[in-house]
Design a protein around this motif. Structure first.
Motif, mmCIF file in Angstrom:
data_model
loop_
_atom_site.group_PDB
_atom_site.id
_atom_site.type_symbol
_atom_site.label_atom_id
_atom_site.label_comp_id
_atom_site.label_asym_id
_atom_site.label_seq_id
_atom_site.Cartn_x
_atom_site.Cartn_y
_atom_site.Cartn_z
ATOM 1 N N UNK A 50 0.876 -1.096 -0.017
ATOM 2 C CA UNK A 50 -0.074 -0.029 -0.020
ATOM 3 C C UNK A 50 0.898 1.262 0.136
ATOM 4 N N UNK A 51 0.968 1.972 -1.136
ATOM 5 C CA UNK A 51 1.344 3.263 -1.154
ATOM 6 C C UNK A 51 1.158 4.379 -2.008
ATOM 7 N N UNK A 52 1.734 5.383 -2.325
ATOM 8 C CA UNK A 52 1.170 6.453 -3.177
ATOM 9 C C UNK A 52 1.382 6.167 -4.567
ATOM 10 N N UNK A 53 0.918 6.845 -5.400
ATOM 11 C CA UNK A 53 0.862 6.683 -6.920
ATOM 12 C C UNK A 53 2.633 6.886 -7.259
ATOM 13 N N UNK A 54 3.030 7.833 -6.567
ATOM 14 C CA UNK A 54 4.440 8.346 -7.091
ATOM 15 C C UNK A 54 5.298 6.956 -6.949
ATOM 16 N N UNK A 55 4.889 6.257 -5.708
ATOM 17 C CA UNK A 55 5.977 4.954 -5.605
ATOM 18 C C UNK A 55 5.768 4.002 -6.618
ATOM 19 N N UNK A 56 4.660 3.920 -7.188
ATOM 20 C CA UNK A 56 4.279 2.759 -8.288
ATOM 21 C C UNK A 56 5.414 3.514 -9.729
ATOM 22 N N UNK A 57 5.183 4.823 -9.780
ATOM 23 C CA UNK A 57 6.078 5.295 -10.908
ATOM 24 C C UNK A 57 7.329 5.188 -10.837
ATOM 25 N N UNK A 58 7.994 5.579 -9.682
ATOM 26 C CA UNK A 58 9.400 5.351 -9.541
ATOM 27 C C UNK A 58 9.966 3.709 -9.433
ATOM 28 N N UNK A 59 9.021 2.784 -8.937
ATOM 29 C CA UNK A 59 9.454 1.346 -8.831
ATOM 30 C C UNK A 59 8.947 0.636 -9.820
#
Length: 292
Positions: A149-158
């Motif tokens: 569970x995390x922010x959208x930004x984390x999905x983009x980065x990783x």
């Protein structure tokens, strides 16, 4: 100023909610991830960062543990506040289906704020130091049975896929951040609504706190936050943290602070900062959700 100093420090890894708050408030500064709150504050004190984005409370989880002990000792000043809406996403490695998920990793607060999702999926919650770190860990594992569970930004980065948006239980999930720097920046009086943050200790006499706070009431100063916590390892020694609406050069708050100092030991009242009130705060007050 050197290029090294054009940074804003935050606790956590790249992609965290604090990182998103940094982008929202100071997109001109390079984000500097720090492993702990102490490291974050030290980065500013040591000149490695211009300022720090400090989370202090969440509308669901309450105040951020330990941070109020660190603020007075940091030697830094509050120069602004920011309210960040927390939009939690269920993240998985590419090709993952929600039915595959057996384990969900995230920060303890994010897990606590997504209980309905846990119950629906029957997934095992696993605590991680922060949301972005949890996202990074599942990206490295590449296991479709483990999500984060995390922010959208984390999905983009990783390089993760968003399996479901808005998995938090409460729609009002919002975190308040303080922007802190080595030097205070006090806005001019009369230039819009302000907040003044104060810490103090009262004299050890009966009704001292009641009398000390009386000055705010008699002068019509609204307190939006009042918290106490123990200091020095003594159960009888408490320090108080106050957010007061107003500017110390305005008559009402000036008189309230003078009365407060009368009931406190010498040097026991300290202003951590006076800064513009965030629009979110003003909207909450307008809707009757703020104040004492």
């Amino acid at each position: 100023m050197s290029e090294q100093k054009q940074k804003i420090a935050f606790q956590g890894e790249l992609g965290a909610n604090s990182h998103m708050a940094c982008q929202a408030v100071r997109p001109d500064l390079e984000p500097l991830p720090c492993p702990s709150f102490e490291d974050m504050l030290d980065a500013v004190k040591g000149g490695d960062a211009l300022c720090a984005m400090v989370p202090v409370e969440n509308s669901v989880a309450g105040r951020v543990a330990d941070i109020h002990h660190l603020l007075p000792e940091s030697g830094l000043y509050i120069i602004g506040e920011h309210y960040q809406r927390i939009n939690a996403m269920l993240l998985g490695v590419p090709g993952t289906k929600i039915s595959d998920v057996k384990e969900i990793r995230s920060h303890v607060h994010a897990l606590a704020q997504s209980r309905l999702l846990m119950a629906e999926l029957g997934a095992r919650p696993v605590q991680h130091s922060d949301t972005a770190g949890a996202a990074r860990s599942i990206a490295e594992l590449g296991d479709k049975t483990i999500a984060a569970i995390g922010p959208k930004l984390a999905a983009e980065i990783y390089g993760l896929e968003i399996l479901r948006e808005g998995v938090e239980d409460a729609e009002h999930n919002t975190t308040r951040f303080l922007l802190m720097a080595r030097e205070g920046v006090v806005p001019p009086a009369g230039n819009g609504p302000c907040v003044t943050t104060i810490i103090f200790r009262v004299r050890s006499v009966p009704a001292a706190l009641y009398k000390a706070l009386g000055g705010f009431a008699t002068n019509g100063v609204n307190l939006t936050k009042l918290e106490s916590y123990l200091v020095g390892g003594h159960f009888s020694a408490a320090q108080f943290y106050v957010d007061a609406e107003g500017h110390p050069e305005e008559t009402s708050l000036k008189l309230a602070l003078e009365e407060l100092q009368f009931f406190c030991p010498k040097g026991a009242v300290k202003t951590l900062g006076t800064y513009p009130a965030h629009p979110f705060r003003l909207e909450q007050a307008k809707n009757g959700n703020g104040g004492e």
